[in-house]
Design an enzyme around this catalytic site. Structure first.
Site, PDB file in Angstrom:
ATOM      1  N   PHE A  60      22.909 -49.667  18.176  1.00 22.00           N
ATOM      2  CA  PHE A  60      22.970 -51.035  18.701  1.00 22.00           C
ATOM      3  C   PHE A  60      22.278 -51.184  20.067  1.00 22.00           C
ATOM      4  CE2 PHE A  60      26.209 -53.723  21.225  1.00 22.00           C
ATOM      5  CZ  PHE A  60      25.454 -54.882  21.136  1.00 22.00           C
ATOM      6  N   ALA A 118      25.454 -41.245  20.754  1.00 17.45           N
ATOM      7  CA  ALA A 118      26.886 -40.920  20.858  1.00 17.45           C
ATOM      8  C   ALA A 118      27.587 -41.366  19.591  1.00 17.45           C
ATOM      9  CB  ALA A 118      27.510 -41.648  22.063  1.00 17.45           C
ATOM     10  N   THR A 156      30.465 -45.453  29.818  1.00 20.42           N
ATOM     11  CA  THR A 156      31.287 -46.616  29.476  1.00 20.42           C
ATOM     12  C   THR A 156      32.431 -46.820  30.475  1.00 20.42           C
ATOM     13  OG1 THR A 156      32.861 -47.433  27.816  1.00 20.42           O
ATOM     14  CG2 THR A 156      32.558 -45.068  27.891  1.00 20.42           C
ATOM     15  N   ASP A 157      32.904 -48.045  30.564  1.00 19.96           N
ATOM     16  CA  ASP A 157      34.065 -48.321  31.424  1.00 19.96           C
ATOM     17  C   ASP A 157      35.340 -47.671  30.887  1.00 19.96           C
ATOM     18  OD1 ASP A 157      34.515 -49.988  29.224  1.00 19.96           O
ATOM     19  OD2 ASP A 157      34.681 -51.832  30.381  1.00 19.96           O
ATOM     20  N   GLU A 158      35.316 -47.253  29.607  1.00 21.17           N
ATOM     21  CA  GLU A 158      36.531 -46.658  29.022  1.00 21.17           C
ATOM     22  C   GLU A 158      36.911 -45.352  29.702  1.00 21.17           C
ATOM     23  OE1 GLU A 158      37.135 -46.755  24.863  1.00 21.17           O
ATOM     24  OE2 GLU A 158      36.029 -48.610  24.608  1.00 21.17           O
ATOM     25  N   TYR A 180      37.482 -40.616  22.147  1.00 24.83           N
ATOM     26  CA  TYR A 180      36.132 -41.112  22.473  1.00 24.83           C
ATOM     27  C   TYR A 180      35.937 -41.177  23.987  1.00 24.83           C
ATOM     28  CZ  TYR A 180      32.673 -44.682  23.722  1.00 24.83           C
ATOM     29  OH  TYR A 180      31.647 -45.369  24.338  1.00 24.83           O
ATOM     30  N   ALA A 196      37.604 -39.741  26.335  1.00 28.80           N
ATOM     31  CA  ALA A 196      37.660 -38.411  26.958  1.00 28.80           C
ATOM     32  C   ALA A 196      36.324 -37.693  26.806  1.00 28.80           C
ATOM     33  CB  ALA A 196      38.790 -37.595  26.330  1.00 28.80           C
ATOM     34  N   LYS A 203      33.372 -39.073  26.562  1.00 26.15           N
ATOM     35  CA  LYS A 203      32.384 -39.710  27.452  1.00 26.15           C
ATOM     36  C   LYS A 203      32.641 -39.292  28.904  1.00 26.15           C
ATOM     37  CE  LYS A 203      29.583 -42.382  26.449  1.00 26.15           C
ATOM     38  NZ  LYS A 203      28.176 -42.211  25.990  1.00 26.15           N
ATOM     39  N   ASN A 218      32.194 -53.829  27.455  1.00 22.73           N
ATOM     40  CA  ASN A 218      31.887 -54.091  26.035  1.00 22.73           C
ATOM     41  C   ASN A 218      30.629 -54.931  25.876  1.00 22.73           C
ATOM     42  OD1 ASN A 218      34.785 -53.403  26.055  1.00 22.73           O
ATOM     43  ND2 ASN A 218      34.645 -53.849  23.872  1.00 22.73           N
ATOM     44  N   VAL A 240      43.366 -58.439  13.393  1.00 21.45           N
ATOM     45  CA  VAL A 240      43.553 -58.398  14.850  1.00 21.45           C
ATOM     46  C   VAL A 240      44.649 -57.381  15.155  1.00 21.45           C
ATOM     47  CG1 VAL A 240      44.351 -59.748  16.846  1.00 21.45           C
ATOM     48  CG2 VAL A 240      42.786 -60.774  15.171  1.00 21.45           C
ATOM     49  N   ARG A 259      46.227 -50.410  17.409  1.00 19.08           N
ATOM     50  CA  ARG A 259      45.487 -49.139  17.593  1.00 19.08           C
ATOM     51  C   ARG A 259      46.368 -48.178  18.402  1.00 19.08           C
ATOM     52  NH1 ARG A 259      39.781 -49.836  20.537  1.00 19.08           N
ATOM     53  NH2 ARG A 259      38.972 -50.064  18.428  1.00 19.08           N
ATOM     54  N   GLY A 308      47.430 -45.845  21.240  1.00 23.80           N
ATOM     55  CA  GLY A 308      46.964 -45.679  22.628  1.00 23.80           C
ATOM     56  C   GLY A 308      46.095 -46.832  23.113  1.00 23.80           C
TER      57      GLY A 308
END
Ligand code: NAD
Ligand code: TDX
Length: 346
Positions: A11, A83, A125-127, A153, A155, A157, A182, A209, A276, A278
């Site tokens: 993407f 990734a 990423t901000d994650e 994911y 962790a 990054k 995002n 959702v 989801r 966590g």
């Protein structure tokens, strides 16, 4: 300059390849991508014939192959987008996330050390900062926020970011890192929130959702992300982390309702499903540093960006329908036979 873009059939990498070829006639791009389930050569259809573009199918964690690429091509800059990127998949199977996101990054860093490059840029990423509470809107992630990854994911990054920092300090590699919020826009794989909701709504399927839909994400139009990376490559400071975000926080449920409203579909399609594991509550980036240092500001407002994105999915249904029916995975063979044909003609 010759720029290696990894993960360019995905993407953001795909949008970045188009952005760079369009805006920088002085650069050529070599794209490597393993074409995993998330990679799609059709994303590169508009650039595949460009004489300044070349594609090689390769896995960034394949040390021998990556060294061969570096040996053969005289690369100036490496931008690593490659990734495993989907949080839900990392919860089901973390192993491939460590293999690609950590070991793959290490192979690229080693190749950069061995063959000498002017810049290595890590797309993060901000994650990696974990999450923020929902009840304190004055808190934001800055470049000095500590790392608190919640998912495998995130962790992986964060581990890659630490590795980049270590290679910069220990070996003096010219590294920059960006941590973005995002993204949304054209060519996003229809497993992520916005494209999944658009494609399901078009088909009048249920829109799943997670939890109560009140988790918050900070949405950025993908072209604004590409412009930020372009600026970091031009004027970024070696060893620096740059946070990229648009001060555009929205609750998931509000995004889903906007999509339904634009498409003229009923809210009865919304289905609340199990949360989801966590699940991060809120992400919010403070982009002051990149604004002050590099003059970057996002240019696409969410109202325009979501309209453009929905129009793109409506006008390019072949792209995502080929993904949904699996036929996109045969596209690379078609591309290869096309390339052989043009070589024979020459
Ligand atoms: P994506 O999943 O759409 O694309 C990833 C690409 O990498 C695919 O083309 C895939 O084939 C390729 N790839 C995967 N494993 C590979 C390997 N071992 N070797 C070579 N190629 C491989 O992801 P995206 O959303 O475009 O994200 C790109 C980068 O930006 C990632 O590093 C991600 O962590 C980061 N990021 C994404 C977002 C977002 O909102 N999508 C936000 C911040 C940061
Ligand atoms: O079906 C869904 N229903 C739902 O409620 C999906 C796929 C998601 N969600 C929720 C979970 C999140 O709160 O929507 C939000 C966004 O989910 P994703 O699109 O999976 O993105 P997120 O988990 O926030 O991670 C994304 O942003 C940071 C990218 O996938 C990462 O690659 C990037 O690093």
């Amino acid at each position: 300059m010759k720029i290696l873009v990894t993960g360019g059939a995905g993407f953001i990498g795909g949008n970045f390849v188009q952005h760079m070829l369009h805006n920088h006639p002085e650069h050529s791009i070599l794209c490597i991508d393993a074409l995993t389930y998330a990679g799609n050569i059709e994303t590169l259809a508009t650039v595949i014939d460009n004489t300044r573009f070349k594609f090689i199918k390769a896995d960034i964690s394949d040390r021998e192959l990556i060294y061969q690429v570096f040996e053969k091509e005289s690369l100036d800059i490496v931008v690593n987008f490659a990734a495993e990127s989907h949080v839900d998949r990392s919860i089901e199977n973390p192993q491939i996330f460590l293999q690609t996101n950590v070991m793959g990054t290490q192979v690229l860093l080693d190749a950069c050390r061995n063959y000498g490059i002017k810049r290595y840029h890590q797309v993060s990423t901000d994650e990696v900062y974990g999450d923020l509470p929902l009840d304190n809107p004055n808190l934001f992630f800055t470049e000095t926020s500590s790392l608190h990854a919640s998912s495998p994911y995130a962790a992986s990054k964060a581990a890659a970011d630490l590795l980049c920092g270590a290679y910069q300090r220990t070996y003096g590699l010219p590294i920059t890192i960006s941590r973005c919020s995002n993204n949304y826009g054209p060519y996003q794989f229809p497993e992520k929130l916005i494209p999944l909701m658009i494609t399901n709504a078009v088909a009048e399927k249920e829109l799943p959702v997670y939890g109560n839909g009140e988790n918050i994400r900070d949405w950025l139009y993908v072209e604004d992300h590409c412009i930020a990376i372009d600026l970091i490559l031009q004027n970024g400071e070696i060893g620096q982390v740059y946070n990229i975000g648009g001060h555009n926080e929205m609750r998931n449920i509000d995004i889903v309702k906007i999509i339904l409203s634009i498409l003229g579909k009923p809210e009865t399609l919304i289905t609340y499903v199990k949360d989801r594991k966590g699940h991060d509550l809120r992400y919010a980036i403070d982009p002051t540093f990149i604004h002050d240092q590099l003059g970057w500001l996002p240019t696409t407002k969410f109202e325009q960006g979501i309209q453009k994105t929905i129009s793109w999915y409506l006008n390019n249904s072949k792209w995502w329908k080929n993904i949904l029916d699996g036929s996109y995975q045969k596209s690379y063979e078609t591309y290869m036979s096309y390339m052989k044909k043009t070589v024979r003609k020459a």
